[in-house]
Write an enzyme that holds these catalytic residues in place. Sequence first.
Site, mmCIF file in Angstrom:
data_model
loop_
_atom_site.group_PDB
_atom_site.id
_atom_site.type_symbol
_atom_site.label_atom_id
_atom_site.label_comp_id
_atom_site.label_asym_id
_atom_site.label_seq_id
_atom_site.Cartn_x
_atom_site.Cartn_y
_atom_site.Cartn_z
ATOM 1 N N LYS A 97 0.835 -1.296 -0.002
ATOM 2 C CA LYS A 97 -0.134 0.055 -0.150
ATOM 3 C C LYS A 97 0.881 1.165 0.025
ATOM 4 O O LYS A 97 0.602 2.344 -0.543
ATOM 5 C CB LYS A 97 -0.834 0.050 1.110
ATOM 6 C CG LYS A 97 -2.082 -1.392 1.112
ATOM 7 C CD LYS A 97 -2.892 -1.304 2.106
ATOM 8 C CE LYS A 97 -3.673 -2.520 2.091
ATOM 9 N NZ LYS A 97 -3.019 -3.690 2.870
ATOM 10 N N CYS A 220 -7.371 -6.582 7.164
ATOM 11 C CA CYS A 220 -7.895 -7.812 6.319
ATOM 12 C C CYS A 220 -8.350 -8.995 7.224
ATOM 13 O O CYS A 220 -8.170 -10.212 7.159
ATOM 14 C CB CYS A 220 -6.736 -8.761 5.501
ATOM 15 S SG CYS A 220 -5.081 -8.934 6.442
HETATM 16 N N1 SAM Z 1 0.171 -2.260 4.490
HETATM 17 C C1 SAM Z 1 1.078 -3.473 4.351
HETATM 18 C C2 SAM Z 1 0.796 -3.685 2.988
HETATM 19 O O1 SAM Z 1 -0.069 -3.210 2.220
HETATM 20 O O2 SAM Z 1 1.846 -4.325 2.408
HETATM 21 C C3 SAM Z 1 0.637 -4.600 5.402
HETATM 22 C C4 SAM Z 1 0.547 -4.263 6.997
HETATM 23 S S1 SAM Z 1 0.400 -5.272 8.025
HETATM 24 C C5 SAM Z 1 -1.133 -5.842 8.014
HETATM 25 C C6 SAM Z 1 0.724 -4.741 9.460
HETATM 26 C C7 SAM Z 1 2.290 -4.410 9.790
HETATM 27 O O3 SAM Z 1 2.471 -3.441 10.734
HETATM 28 C C8 SAM Z 1 3.215 -5.521 10.138
HETATM 29 O O4 SAM Z 1 4.337 -5.511 9.312
HETATM 30 C C9 SAM Z 1 3.818 -5.211 11.457
HETATM 31 O O5 SAM Z 1 4.970 -5.560 11.985
HETATM 32 C C10 SAM Z 1 3.353 -4.021 11.596
HETATM 33 N N2 SAM Z 1 3.293 -3.369 13.173
HETATM 34 C C11 SAM Z 1 2.406 -3.800 14.164
HETATM 35 N N3 SAM Z 1 2.744 -2.993 15.004
HETATM 36 C C12 SAM Z 1 3.143 -1.824 14.631
HETATM 37 C C13 SAM Z 1 3.498 -0.622 15.345
HETATM 38 N N4 SAM Z 1 3.069 -0.408 16.702
HETATM 39 N N5 SAM Z 1 4.248 0.313 14.794
HETATM 40 C C14 SAM Z 1 4.314 0.122 13.280
HETATM 41 N N6 SAM Z 1 4.099 -1.120 12.506
HETATM 42 C C15 SAM Z 1 3.704 -1.912 13.290
#
Ligand code: SAM
Length: 294
Positions: A97, A220
Amino acid sequence: ALQEVPDVSVPRNVRVNTLKMDVDSALVELQKKYSVQKDDLLPDLLVLPPGTDLHDHPLVKNGSIFLQGKASSMVAPALSPEPGWEVLDACAAPGNKTVHLAALMKRKGRIIACELKKERIKRLNDTIKLSGASNIQVLNEDFLNINPKDPSYSKLKAILLDPSCSGSGTAASRLDHLLPSKAAGDIDTERLNKLAAFQRKALQHAFLFPALERIVYSTCSINQIENEDVVKSLLPIAESYGFQLAKPFPEWQCRGLPVFEGSENLVRTDPAKHGEGFFIALFVKKDANLSARS
Ligand code: SAM
């Protein structure tokens, strides 16, 4: 009208990375071998027959097209950042994204891609490199630790918040539930509660950035607790910061579960119809000029 798709044969989508190739050229190139159409909702999305495998296609390898489903490809356009804006992707890896935002912003402006997990940064960097975007700054940081009062975020106009979720709307997860080890109804409530608590915290944090005009919250997941419930619980805070829910893709039929007034603004995708179960909420500042908070 939206394309009706039989449950078991969901078309494959590819998103054209308009930083590297225009949609018509991609269409012509892919039509040499496949039956391809333009999507009826998203101008940079192409639709191919179910089961088409493009993993090794040269256009995928060189970053001209991304293998990205329709639901996932709706999130950045829902935020619709303007070229020139400063935008934060709060939970960025693997970056699909993030680079979609870059394409929509036509190389103009600044995108900050924040990712907590160090081991996911390489993948994020690889996606960015493949996309050809040059205005994305990667930040290995906890989004919750970013100080909204830090002057480097004083012009931030939009946040895309796609936090960790149960993934219950993805094909892999739905197949997972068919495994004998997972008894029917055996939903890990504790895990869901923890995820929802983080999602609420992250969304609440997003409202604190002073110049912000738009926030997209997406998952998702198909679980109400991670979707409508998170949004509903934050509505009073959103309101106090001058934000209200807006309705992205008004022509889209599949909306939020009717659990609060205004839930028709929310977008859902149905895993059976659209390949994946996504959820999108868009918050917009009521009057970007008048409602600046001290
Ligand atoms: N938006 C991405 C895409 O479309 O490719 C997918 C995101 S994935 C659902 C969520 C991501 O958030 C993971 O890589 C996770 O490690 C990260 N994450 C989780 N907690 C977080 C935080 N407190 N701050 C930043 N990133 C975080």
